[in-house]
Design a protein around this motif. Structure first.
Motif, PDB file in Angstrom:
ATOM      1  N   ASN A   1       0.700  -1.120  -0.107  1.00 45.40           N
ATOM      2  CA  ASN A   1       0.019   0.021  -0.011  1.00 45.40           C
ATOM      3  C   ASN A   1       0.858   1.416   0.138  1.00 45.40           C
ATOM      4  O   ASN A   1       0.284   2.252  -0.200  1.00 45.40           O
ATOM      5  CB  ASN A   1      -0.853  -0.057   1.150  1.00 45.40           C
ATOM      6  CG  ASN A   1      -2.079  -0.904   0.920  1.00 45.40           C
ATOM      7  OD1 ASN A   1      -2.299  -1.284  -0.127  1.00 45.40           O
ATOM      8  ND2 ASN A   1      -2.581  -1.320   2.148  1.00 45.40           N
ATOM      9  N   TYR A   2       2.051   1.355   0.334  1.00 48.43           N
ATOM     10  CA  TYR A   2       2.973   2.321   0.426  1.00 48.43           C
ATOM     11  C   TYR A   2       4.198   2.273  -0.381  1.00 48.43           C
ATOM     12  O   TYR A   2       4.673   1.114  -0.425  1.00 48.43           O
ATOM     13  CB  TYR A   2       3.267   2.695   1.946  1.00 48.43           C
ATOM     14  CG  TYR A   2       1.905   3.081   2.765  1.00 48.43           C
ATOM     15  CD1 TYR A   2       1.553   4.449   2.671  1.00 48.43           C
ATOM     16  CD2 TYR A   2       1.300   2.059   3.444  1.00 48.43           C
ATOM     17  CE1 TYR A   2       0.488   4.765   3.275  1.00 48.43           C
ATOM     18  CE2 TYR A   2       0.250   2.497   4.215  1.00 48.43           C
ATOM     19  CZ  TYR A   2      -0.371   3.469   3.850  1.00 48.43           C
ATOM     20  OH  TYR A   2      -1.237   4.167   4.547  1.00 48.43           O
ATOM     21  N   PRO A   3       4.726   3.145  -1.266  1.00 46.33           N
ATOM     22  CA  PRO A   3       3.786   4.577  -1.278  1.00 46.33           C
ATOM     23  C   PRO A   3       2.428   4.502  -1.962  1.00 46.33           C
ATOM     24  O   PRO A   3       2.260   3.572  -2.820  1.00 46.33           O
ATOM     25  CB  PRO A   3       4.793   5.427  -2.048  1.00 46.33           C
ATOM     26  CG  PRO A   3       5.634   4.618  -2.855  1.00 46.33           C
ATOM     27  CD  PRO A   3       5.544   3.226  -2.133  1.00 46.33           C
ATOM     28  N   ARG A   4       1.629   5.413  -1.411  1.00 45.48           N
ATOM     29  CA  ARG A   4       0.268   5.390  -1.829  1.00 45.48           C
ATOM     30  C   ARG A   4       0.042   6.730  -2.552  1.00 45.48           C
ATOM     31  O   ARG A   4       0.562   7.569  -1.760  1.00 45.48           O
ATOM     32  CB  ARG A   4      -0.905   5.137  -0.803  1.00 45.48           C
ATOM     33  CG  ARG A   4      -2.294   5.107  -1.156  1.00 45.48           C
ATOM     34  CD  ARG A   4      -3.200   4.721  -0.024  1.00 45.48           C
ATOM     35  NE  ARG A   4      -2.822   5.614   1.338  1.00 45.48           N
ATOM     36  CZ  ARG A   4      -3.635   6.630   1.263  1.00 45.48           C
ATOM     37  NH1 ARG A   4      -4.636   6.981   0.734  1.00 45.48           N
ATOM     38  NH2 ARG A   4      -3.616   7.155   2.776  1.00 45.48           N
ATOM     39  N   ILE A   5      -0.635   6.841  -3.598  1.00 50.83           N
ATOM     40  CA  ILE A   5      -0.863   8.176  -4.341  1.00 50.83           C
ATOM     41  C   ILE A   5      -2.305   8.425  -4.184  1.00 50.83           C
ATOM     42  O   ILE A   5      -3.097   7.471  -4.472  1.00 50.83           O
ATOM     43  CB  ILE A   5      -0.139   8.043  -5.762  1.00 50.83           C
ATOM     44  CG1 ILE A   5       1.054   7.732  -5.706  1.00 50.83           C
ATOM     45  CG2 ILE A   5      -0.637   9.378  -6.445  1.00 50.83           C
ATOM     46  CD1 ILE A   5       1.819   7.565  -7.258  1.00 50.83           C
ATOM     47  N   ALA A   6      -2.669   9.557  -3.881  1.00 55.74           N
ATOM     48  CA  ALA A   6      -4.147  10.162  -3.939  1.00 55.74           C
ATOM     49  C   ALA A   6      -4.101  11.457  -4.322  1.00 55.74           C
ATOM     50  O   ALA A   6      -3.124  12.131  -4.561  1.00 55.74           O
ATOM     51  CB  ALA A   6      -4.580  10.260  -2.540  1.00 55.74           C
ATOM     52  N   GLY A   7      -5.195  11.643  -5.129  1.00 55.45           N
ATOM     53  CA  GLY A   7      -5.410  13.115  -5.654  1.00 55.45           C
ATOM     54  C   GLY A   7      -6.773  13.830  -5.284  1.00 55.45           C
ATOM     55  O   GLY A   7      -7.227  13.261  -4.469  1.00 55.45           O
ATOM     56  N   TYR A   8      -6.881  15.084  -5.444  1.00 54.63           N
ATOM     57  CA  TYR A   8      -7.684  15.873  -4.674  1.00 54.63           C
ATOM     58  C   TYR A   8      -8.263  17.108  -5.723  1.00 54.63           C
ATOM     59  O   TYR A   8      -7.152  17.608  -6.422  1.00 54.63           O
ATOM     60  CB  TYR A   8      -7.746  16.060  -3.255  1.00 54.63           C
ATOM     61  CG  TYR A   8      -6.481  16.966  -3.090  1.00 54.63           C
ATOM     62  CD1 TYR A   8      -6.654  18.468  -2.879  1.00 54.63           C
ATOM     63  CD2 TYR A   8      -5.301  16.752  -2.835  1.00 54.63           C
ATOM     64  CE1 TYR A   8      -5.510  19.383  -2.638  1.00 54.63           C
ATOM     65  CE2 TYR A   8      -4.117  17.322  -2.618  1.00 54.63           C
ATOM     66  CZ  TYR A   8      -4.381  18.791  -2.461  1.00 54.63           C
ATOM     67  OH  TYR A   8      -3.212  19.620  -2.478  1.00 54.63           O
TER      68      TYR A   8
ATOM     69  N   ASN B   1      -1.048  13.807  -3.628  1.00 53.05           N
ATOM     70  CA  ASN B   1      -0.429  13.427  -2.363  1.00 53.05           C
ATOM     71  C   ASN B   1       0.121  12.012  -2.338  1.00 53.05           C
ATOM     72  O   ASN B   1      -0.384  11.143  -2.931  1.00 53.05           O
ATOM     73  CB  ASN B   1      -1.357  13.274  -1.025  1.00 53.05           C
ATOM     74  CG  ASN B   1      -2.086  14.617  -0.943  1.00 53.05           C
ATOM     75  OD1 ASN B   1      -1.635  15.630  -1.110  1.00 53.05           O
ATOM     76  ND2 ASN B   1      -3.431  14.687  -0.340  1.00 53.05           N
ATOM     77  N   ILE B   2       1.420  11.968  -2.093  1.00 52.18           N
ATOM     78  CA  ILE B   2       2.061  10.752  -2.236  1.00 52.18           C
ATOM     79  C   ILE B   2       2.409  10.361  -0.734  1.00 52.18           C
ATOM     80  O   ILE B   2       3.565  11.074  -0.278  1.00 52.18           O
ATOM     81  CB  ILE B   2       3.421  10.836  -2.962  1.00 52.18           C
ATOM     82  CG1 ILE B   2       3.103  11.425  -4.416  1.00 52.18           C
ATOM     83  CG2 ILE B   2       4.154   9.623  -3.089  1.00 52.18           C
ATOM     84  CD1 ILE B   2       4.280  11.677  -5.238  1.00 52.18           C
ATOM     85  N   TRP B   3       1.712   9.385  -0.157  1.00 52.29           N
ATOM     86  CA  TRP B   3       2.018   9.003   1.345  1.00 52.29           C
ATOM     87  C   TRP B   3       3.184   7.867   1.112  1.00 52.29           C
ATOM     88  O   TRP B   3       3.156   6.776   0.711  1.00 52.29           O
ATOM     89  CB  TRP B   3       0.725   8.269   1.638  1.00 52.29           C
ATOM     90  CG  TRP B   3      -0.228   9.441   1.910  1.00 52.29           C
ATOM     91  CD1 TRP B   3      -1.311   9.791   1.326  1.00 52.29           C
ATOM     92  CD2 TRP B   3      -0.289  10.150   3.344  1.00 52.29           C
ATOM     93  NE1 TRP B   3      -2.063  10.763   1.957  1.00 52.29           N
ATOM     94  CE2 TRP B   3      -1.266  11.227   3.113  1.00 52.29           C
ATOM     95  CE3 TRP B   3       0.446  10.103   4.390  1.00 52.29           C
ATOM     96  CZ2 TRP B   3      -1.863  11.957   3.994  1.00 52.29           C
ATOM     97  CZ3 TRP B   3       0.010  11.023   5.326  1.00 52.29           C
ATOM     98  CH2 TRP B   3      -0.980  11.977   5.087  1.00 52.29           C
ATOM     99  N   LYS B   4       4.148   8.420   1.956  1.00 53.32           N
ATOM    100  CA  LYS B   4       5.307   7.476   2.255  1.00 53.32           C
ATOM    101  C   LYS B   4       5.103   6.327   3.124  1.00 53.32           C
ATOM    102  O   LYS B   4       5.555   5.043   3.015  1.00 53.32           O
ATOM    103  CB  LYS B   4       6.652   8.047   2.734  1.00 53.32           C
ATOM    104  CG  LYS B   4       7.793   7.031   2.695  1.00 53.32           C
ATOM    105  CD  LYS B   4       8.958   7.974   3.571  1.00 53.32           C
ATOM    106  CE  LYS B   4      10.221   7.183   3.596  1.00 53.32           C
ATOM    107  NZ  LYS B   4      10.290   6.022   3.840  1.00 53.32           N
ATOM    108  N   SER B   5       4.126   6.482   3.941  1.00 59.49           N
ATOM    109  CA  SER B   5       3.718   5.645   5.174  1.00 59.49           C
ATOM    110  C   SER B   5       2.364   5.956   5.693  1.00 59.49           C
ATOM    111  O   SER B   5       1.781   6.984   4.892  1.00 59.49           O
ATOM    112  CB  SER B   5       4.810   5.580   6.207  1.00 59.49           C
ATOM    113  OG  SER B   5       4.714   6.551   7.127  1.00 59.49           O
TER     114      SER B   5
END
Length: 170
Positions: free
Chosen positions: A28-35, A67-71
């Motif tokens: 699941n990580y890194p996980r990318i989300a947009g908004y 957003n790029i979530w590392k953890s």
């Protein structure tokens, strides 16, 4: 001997479950989300006075970001915000801002974003943002945020703004 076999079976089961959970977390990580969202500056303070939105003019920003979530706790965000200003019967794109920053998950749907700001108006600064997920869906969520921009430069007084943002994350 039977108790020993049961203990080994239990430990193997726990180890396999832990490995599977950790393996899923790694995937699941890194996980990318947009908004996307709408940003309304409410009031701006400076040595030149106080400026409020919704009076003799209306300003709205339309932030779009990745957003790029590392953890689960920390991430990076890149936001792009065109701003439109309407007054005296006319409107125009008044500014464009690049807004990179760090994301820190605070728990229970709260996130802190510490952003740098670089504007085409010649202004620059910092924007701390407190964000809350208000409706969480399967593939998207709605959020509300309190941005607090501090701006400098371009031979203008330092400004501090209180804003309100709503948006959709996916």
């Amino acid at each position: 001997m039977k108790a020993f076999k049961i203990l080994i079976a239990m430990l193997t089961s726990i180890s396999s479950t832990t490995f599977a959970q950790n393996n899923i977390q790694l995937q699941n990580y890194p996980r990318i989300a947009g908004y996307v969202g709408l940003l309304h500056p409410i009031v701006t303070f400076s040595s030149a006075g106080t400026d409020t939105n919704f009076g003799d003019h209306y300003v709205v920003g339309m932030p779009t970001g990745i957003n790029i979530w590392k953890s689960a706790k920390i991430g990076f965000s890149a936001e792009f915000v065109p701003t439109i200003r309407a007054e005296n019967g006319t409107s125009k794109m008044a500014n464009f801002m690049f807004h990179p920053g760090v994301l820190v998950a605070l728990g229970k749907g709260w996130t802190f974003a510490g952003r740098a700001a670089f504007e085409t108006s010649g202004r620059y600064g910092l924007t701390p943002v407190l964000n809350k997920t208000v409706i969480k869906g399967k593939s998207s969520s709605m959020f509300a945020a309190l941005p607090l921009p501090l701006r400098f430069g371009n031979d203008r007084p330092t400004t501090f703004t209180i804003g309100f943002q709503v948006g959709l994350a996916f």
